[in-house]
Design a protein around this motif. Structure first.
Motif, PDB file in Angstrom:
ATOM      1  N   GLY A 192       0.815  -1.215   0.000  1.00  0.00           N
ATOM      2  CA  GLY A 192       0.000   0.000   0.000  1.00  0.00           C
ATOM      3  C   GLY A 192       0.847   1.263   0.000  1.00  0.00           C
ATOM      4  O   GLY A 192       2.082   1.210   0.002  1.00  0.00           O
ATOM      5  N   ASP A 193       0.160   2.396   0.004  1.00  0.00           N
ATOM      6  CA  ASP A 193       0.895   3.663   0.046  1.00  0.00           C
ATOM      7  C   ASP A 193       1.574   3.851   1.398  1.00  0.00           C
ATOM      8  O   ASP A 193       2.648   4.445   1.472  1.00  0.00           O
ATOM      9  CB  ASP A 193      -0.024   4.851  -0.268  1.00  0.00           C
ATOM     10  CG  ASP A 193      -1.346   4.796   0.479  1.00  0.00           C
ATOM     11  OD1 ASP A 193      -2.078   3.794   0.330  1.00  0.00           O
ATOM     12  OD2 ASP A 193      -1.666   5.751   1.209  1.00  0.00           O
ATOM     13  N   GLY A 194       0.982   3.325   2.464  1.00  0.00           N
ATOM     14  CA  GLY A 194       1.642   3.417   3.771  1.00  0.00           C
ATOM     15  C   GLY A 194       2.984   2.699   3.755  1.00  0.00           C
ATOM     16  O   GLY A 194       4.001   3.234   4.195  1.00  0.00           O
ATOM     17  N   GLY A 195       2.980   1.491   3.205  1.00  0.00           N
ATOM     18  CA  GLY A 195       4.194   0.684   3.151  1.00  0.00           C
ATOM     19  C   GLY A 195       5.183   1.162   2.103  1.00  0.00           C
ATOM     20  O   GLY A 195       6.306   0.646   2.027  1.00  0.00           O
ATOM     21  N   ASN A 208      -2.119   2.436  -4.448  1.00  0.00           N
ATOM     22  CA  ASN A 208      -2.207   3.668  -3.668  1.00  0.00           C
ATOM     23  C   ASN A 208      -3.665   4.067  -3.473  1.00  0.00           C
ATOM     24  O   ASN A 208      -4.290   4.617  -4.369  1.00  0.00           O
ATOM     25  CB  ASN A 208      -1.424   4.760  -4.409  1.00  0.00           C
ATOM     26  CG  ASN A 208      -1.572   6.109  -3.734  1.00  0.00           C
ATOM     27  OD1 ASN A 208      -2.110   6.212  -2.629  1.00  0.00           O
ATOM     28  ND2 ASN A 208      -1.099   7.148  -4.414  1.00  0.00           N
ATOM     29  N   ASN A 209      -4.187   3.787  -2.274  1.00  0.00           N
ATOM     30  CA  ASN A 209      -5.547   4.243  -1.971  1.00  0.00           C
ATOM     31  C   ASN A 209      -5.529   5.527  -1.140  1.00  0.00           C
ATOM     32  O   ASN A 209      -6.519   5.905  -0.532  1.00  0.00           O
ATOM     33  CB  ASN A 209      -6.369   3.132  -1.300  1.00  0.00           C
ATOM     34  CG  ASN A 209      -5.661   2.551  -0.104  1.00  0.00           C
ATOM     35  OD1 ASN A 209      -4.748   3.179   0.444  1.00  0.00           O
ATOM     36  ND2 ASN A 209      -6.067   1.367   0.323  1.00  0.00           N
ATOM     37  N   GLU A 210      -4.383   6.157  -1.108  1.00  0.00           N
ATOM     38  CA  GLU A 210      -4.203   7.489  -0.533  1.00  0.00           C
ATOM     39  C   GLU A 210      -4.546   7.578   0.951  1.00  0.00           C
ATOM     40  O   GLU A 210      -4.949   8.622   1.449  1.00  0.00           O
ATOM     41  CB  GLU A 210      -4.980   8.539  -1.358  1.00  0.00           C
ATOM     42  CG  GLU A 210      -4.494   8.600  -2.814  1.00  0.00           C
ATOM     43  CD  GLU A 210      -5.028   9.779  -3.610  1.00  0.00           C
ATOM     44  OE1 GLU A 210      -6.151  10.229  -3.334  1.00  0.00           O
ATOM     45  OE2 GLU A 210      -4.309  10.261  -4.517  1.00  0.00           O
ATOM     46  N   ALA A 211      -4.404   6.449   1.662  1.00  0.00           N
ATOM     47  CA  ALA A 211      -4.590   6.455   3.122  1.00  0.00           C
ATOM     48  C   ALA A 211      -4.224   5.073   3.665  1.00  0.00           C
ATOM     49  O   ALA A 211      -3.987   4.145   2.899  1.00  0.00           O
ATOM     50  CB  ALA A 211      -6.035   6.777   3.490  1.00  0.00           C
ATOM     51  N   TYR A 212      -4.199   4.981   4.987  1.00  0.00           N
ATOM     52  CA  TYR A 212      -4.056   3.669   5.636  1.00  0.00           C
ATOM     53  C   TYR A 212      -5.459   3.097   5.803  1.00  0.00           C
ATOM     54  O   TYR A 212      -6.106   3.294   6.828  1.00  0.00           O
ATOM     55  CB  TYR A 212      -3.427   3.786   7.023  1.00  0.00           C
ATOM     56  CG  TYR A 212      -2.041   4.395   7.088  1.00  0.00           C
ATOM     57  CD1 TYR A 212      -1.269   4.601   5.962  1.00  0.00           C
ATOM     58  CD2 TYR A 212      -1.499   4.738   8.329  1.00  0.00           C
ATOM     59  CE1 TYR A 212       0.008   5.144   6.057  1.00  0.00           C
ATOM     60  CE2 TYR A 212      -0.231   5.272   8.425  1.00  0.00           C
ATOM     61  CZ  TYR A 212       0.521   5.480   7.290  1.00  0.00           C
ATOM     62  OH  TYR A 212       1.775   6.018   7.398  1.00  0.00           O
ATOM     63  N   SER A 213      -5.929   2.393   4.817  1.00  0.00           N
ATOM     64  CA  SER A 213      -7.313   1.921   4.876  1.00  0.00           C
ATOM     65  C   SER A 213      -7.488   0.813   5.900  1.00  0.00           C
ATOM     66  O   SER A 213      -8.462   0.775   6.642  1.00  0.00           O
ATOM     67  CB  SER A 213      -7.751   1.429   3.494  1.00  0.00           C
ATOM     68  OG  SER A 213      -7.919   2.537   2.635  1.00  0.00           O
ATOM     69  N   ASN A 214      -6.531  -0.085   5.934  1.00  0.00           N
ATOM     70  CA  ASN A 214      -6.667  -1.268   6.774  1.00  0.00           C
ATOM     71  C   ASN A 214      -6.843  -0.945   8.249  1.00  0.00           C
ATOM     72  O   ASN A 214      -7.544  -1.634   8.974  1.00  0.00           O
ATOM     73  CB  ASN A 214      -5.433  -2.164   6.589  1.00  0.00           C
ATOM     74  CG  ASN A 214      -5.524  -3.448   7.365  1.00  0.00           C
ATOM     75  OD1 ASN A 214      -6.517  -4.149   7.287  1.00  0.00           O
ATOM     76  ND2 ASN A 214      -4.505  -3.744   8.134  1.00  0.00           N
TER      77      ASN A 214
HETATM   78 MG   LIG Z   1      -3.224   2.700   1.625  1.00  0.00          MG
END
Ligand SMILES: [Mg+2]
Ligand SMILES: Cc1ncc(C[n+]2csc(CCOP(=O)(O)OP(=O)(O)O)c2C)c(N)n1
Ligand code: SF4
Lengths: 376, 312
Positions: B106-109, B134-140
């Motif tokens: 993800g984008d966080g990682g 990239n979902n532009e946030a920490y969704s999980n």
């Molecule tokens: Mg993300």
């Protein structure tokens, strides 16, 4: 038959020679004093073709161990080394390595930890990793470092648990001692090529370290706990077979010196335990029946071996080069008391913390300390 | 010519049945990626929605050998595997063609906790593909901000809207002088497919970032993932480009926007369709906030247009 070779070498370079003898495949590395010499030596061996392996110059220790465990998951024999804050920086990945059952072997060159800065030896770094699920050896000579790395690969790959080989910064890592190098054929006989039970293999898609429910997680952890305990016979077997093949012996889980009739027993790890042999001789000359029980295997803590090795009614003087913060004294004393409780009420345990951050521990100083402890 | 969706191969590496939300862009993109990579690959994942939804032990929705690694370590872990398979092959302990080693992160990682290790892997030019969905946030973990969250976006840690623009991660990767960098998004599957095929054929470090609209974090209707992805591109909020050996070229339709042949759609419609923006656009400063978002987009387009001219 080829003869063993004897050279003069430092502990750090002895470690690198063991890595070469073990025919390691992948070595990620990152410098930290006093470990750096190991990585530098391995990098040179890879560069000049002495060691057919990949050296990965990573950007920090968290990445060092991450690259190491991943390479192990891909089926490689993997070595790395660190010290002190480098080991602390790896902490998260230490857990992952053990939980993921990845048989990496790592040297930790013991060094006191920040803050404040020190470069010199104590065991706060390795002992602070007690609950990460690693097997931990602690070595007291350059030769033992070499021998133990080879034994560590055997044990790690037999039971799929990572092994940490600890020894003191500078006293061992940077001092020259005679080093016997067994012929490579003998080492190959002792340590056959790594054949992992499973690896990341596109022909067999499966997941490593995936998400679990409690029903799966708990058995994984239980298995790790019982397998660590089950490594004790493997540690002994490795030491014995290594002796059968090379003639060299450093003890197995423990290493005893003048212990049989001892009334006063020093209990310690690492280089100070080598020096303690001389302290024991001094005490014997003074008419004190002194002996030494050096702990070679810190984890799993060899309770049965300690319990049966200690002579009747002995006073055990635990010399800790570390603090057990929140308790008086050091970590080894607490560990020892916990295994003696309910099993050996005849034993008295006394404890001193000494040698922190490399404070020099001479034979005379330690003999005098043991004498003073006798009167406490 | 971009491969059309009808021309994509039939093989499926994402198996039916996984734990992601309906409309999730991650398995959607991974499915296309799988068609390009084929089965001979090793997949690494860091903690994320992709892990939470991959199927609990012993089940696995991705038809590759997969390893979950520590959050910060996608770069170094992938290097470890890539180096291991290469030396094992050299030593004759691994037969057949070398597998592709790839990160699905993800984008966080990628932008945040994994940045250091990824930067180092790029500088070493290790032979891996790093995919950032990239979902532009920490969704999980419940939609917290990341370095990829755009200005003005609500997350649970930017309750008043994020005040800083996102960073241009793909460009940062390009500045590591790696052989291949590309951006993509789920509304353009043929473009994504072609980029993965190309990346697979290039030795060294490859970085592909896939904009992945997440209904939960962005707050739009679940069936609209692909539409949001298309709107992001048409408004210029997401630019499709690739760079081989440092030379940037823009892909359709971003190429028209960057070259000025076609105007980007105003960002208003894109913003108003997403709760993460529009819930903060009720006050008197709404127009100014939208202008800020538009400003960031315009600046990026202008900057990338100029950056692409540097071809030394
Ligand atoms: Mg993300
Ligand atoms: C070292 C560490 N810190 C924090 C977490 C908690 N955590 C798990 S997933 C996640 C966010 C992941 O964000 P991203 O990489 O963008 O993936 P997404 O969830 O958006 O798919 C966090 C913070 C963790 N697992 N490990
Ligand atoms: S929260 Fe978003 S990224 Fe996560 S599974 Fe749902 S749709 Fe996918």
């Amino acid at each position: 038959m080829k003869e063993a070779r004897v050279i003069m070498d430092t502990g750090a370079h002895a470690a690198a020679l063991a890595v070469k003898s073990a025919r390691v495949d992948v070595v990620p590395g990152y410098p930290i004093t006093p470990q750096s010499s190991i990585m530098e030596a391995v990098a040179a061996m890879v560069e000049n073709g002495e060691l057919d392996a990949r050296f990965i110059p990573v950007e920090g220790e968290h990445s060092t161990l991450a690259a190491a465990v991943a390479a192990a998951a891909a089926g490689a024999r993997v070595f790395t080394a660190t010290s002190s804050n480098g080991l602390l920086y790896m902490h998260e990945v230490l857990h992952m390595a053990a939980g993921g059952r990845l048989p990496v072997v790592m040297c930790n060159v013991n060094r006191g930890i920040f803050a404040p800065w020190t470069l010199w030896a104590d065991q706060q770094d390795s002992f602070a990793q007690r609950d990460t699920g690693w097997i931990q050896y602690h070595c007291s000579s350059n030769q033992e470092v070499f021998n133990t790395i080879l034994q560590a690969f055997r044990v790690a790959e037999q039971i799929n648990i990572p092994v940490m080989v600890n020894f003191d910064g500078f006293t061992i890592s940077h001092c020259l001692m005679p080093l016997t190098l067994p012929p490579q054929e003998d080492i190959d006989r002792f340590l056959p090529p790594h054949k992992p039970e499973w690896r990341l293999d596109p022909a067999h898609p499966s997941s490593f370290s995936n998400v679990t429910n409690a029903a799966e997680y708990a058995p994984f952890r239980q298995m790790l706990s019982s397998d660590i305990m089950a490594s004790i016979p493997l540690v002994k077997q490795a030491a014995q077979e290594y002796k059968d093949i090379t003639g060299m012996w450093d003890g197995d889980t423990i290493d005893a010196y003048r212990l049989e009739d001892a009334e006063v027993v020093a209990f310690a790890v690492n280089s100070m335990a080598a020096e303690l042999r001389l302290s024991i001789d001094i005490l014997r000359e003074q008419g004190i029946k002194a002996g030494l029980l050096r702990l070679r295997l810190y984890l799993p803590f060899p309770a049965d071996d300690i319990v049966s090795a200690l002579p009747q009614n002995a006073q055990v003087m635990v010399l800790d080069r570390n603090y057990n913060f929140g308790h008086p004294g050091g970590i080894l004393a607490a560990e020892l008391k916990s295994v003696l409780f309910g099993r050996r009420s005849d034993i008295t345990v006394k404890n001193r913390v000494m040698g922190i951050g490399g404070v020099d521990l001479t034979r005379r100083y330690m003999a005098a300390e043991i004498r003073a402890m006798m009167d406490e | 010519m971009t491969t059309s969706i009808k021309q994509l191969p039939d093989n499926e590496q994402v198996l039916s049945g996984n734990g992601s939300c309906g409309g999730c862009p991650s398995p959607m993109a991974l499915r296309i990626v799988g068609k390009a990579l084929g089965p001979n690959a090793i997949m690494l994942l860091t903690p994320s929605c992709a892990v939470a939804s991959m199927g609990m032990t012993p089940r696995l929705a991705y038809n590759w050998p997969c390893i979950n690694v520590c959050f910060a370590t996608a770069g170094s872990s992938a290097s470890g595997i890539a180096q291991a398979v290469e030396i094992l092959k050299e030593k004759g302990r691994l037969q057949g063609e070398l597998p592709t080693v790839f990160n699905w992160v993800g984008d966080g990682g990628t932008y945040d906790i994994g940045f250091q290790a990824l930067s180092a892997a790029a500088e070493r030019n290790d032979n891996i593909i790093h995919f950032c969905y990239n979902n532009e946030a920490y969704s999980n973990t419940g939609v917290q901000r990341s370095g990829a969250t755009p200005r003005g976006s609500f997350t649970t840690t930017t309750p008043g809207g994020k005040r800083q623009p996102k960073k241009n991660m793909a460009l940062l990767m390009l500045e590591h002088d790696i052989p291949y960098v590309a951006t993509a998004t789920v509304a353009y599957p043929g473009d994504l497919y072609d980029k993965v095929v190309k990346a697979k054929s290039i030795p060294g470090m490859k970085y592909i970032e896939i904009l992945a609209p997440c209904y939960l974090g962005w707050q739009f209707d679940m069936p609209d993932t692909v539409q949001m992805s298309r709107m992001a591109v048409r408004s210029g909020a997401w630019l499709l480009w690739e760079a081989e050996n440092g030379k940037i070229s823009f892909n359709n339709p971003s190429s028209f926007i960057v070259s000025g042949i076609k105007d980007a759609d105003p960002v208003d419609e894109y913003v108003m369709k997403q709760g993460r923006f529009n819930r903060l656009l009720k006050g008197p400063d709404a127009a100014q906030r939208i202008a800020e978002i538009q400003g960031d987009i315009d600046r990026q387009i202008a900057f990338m247009r100029e950056r692409a001219k540097i071809t030394i």
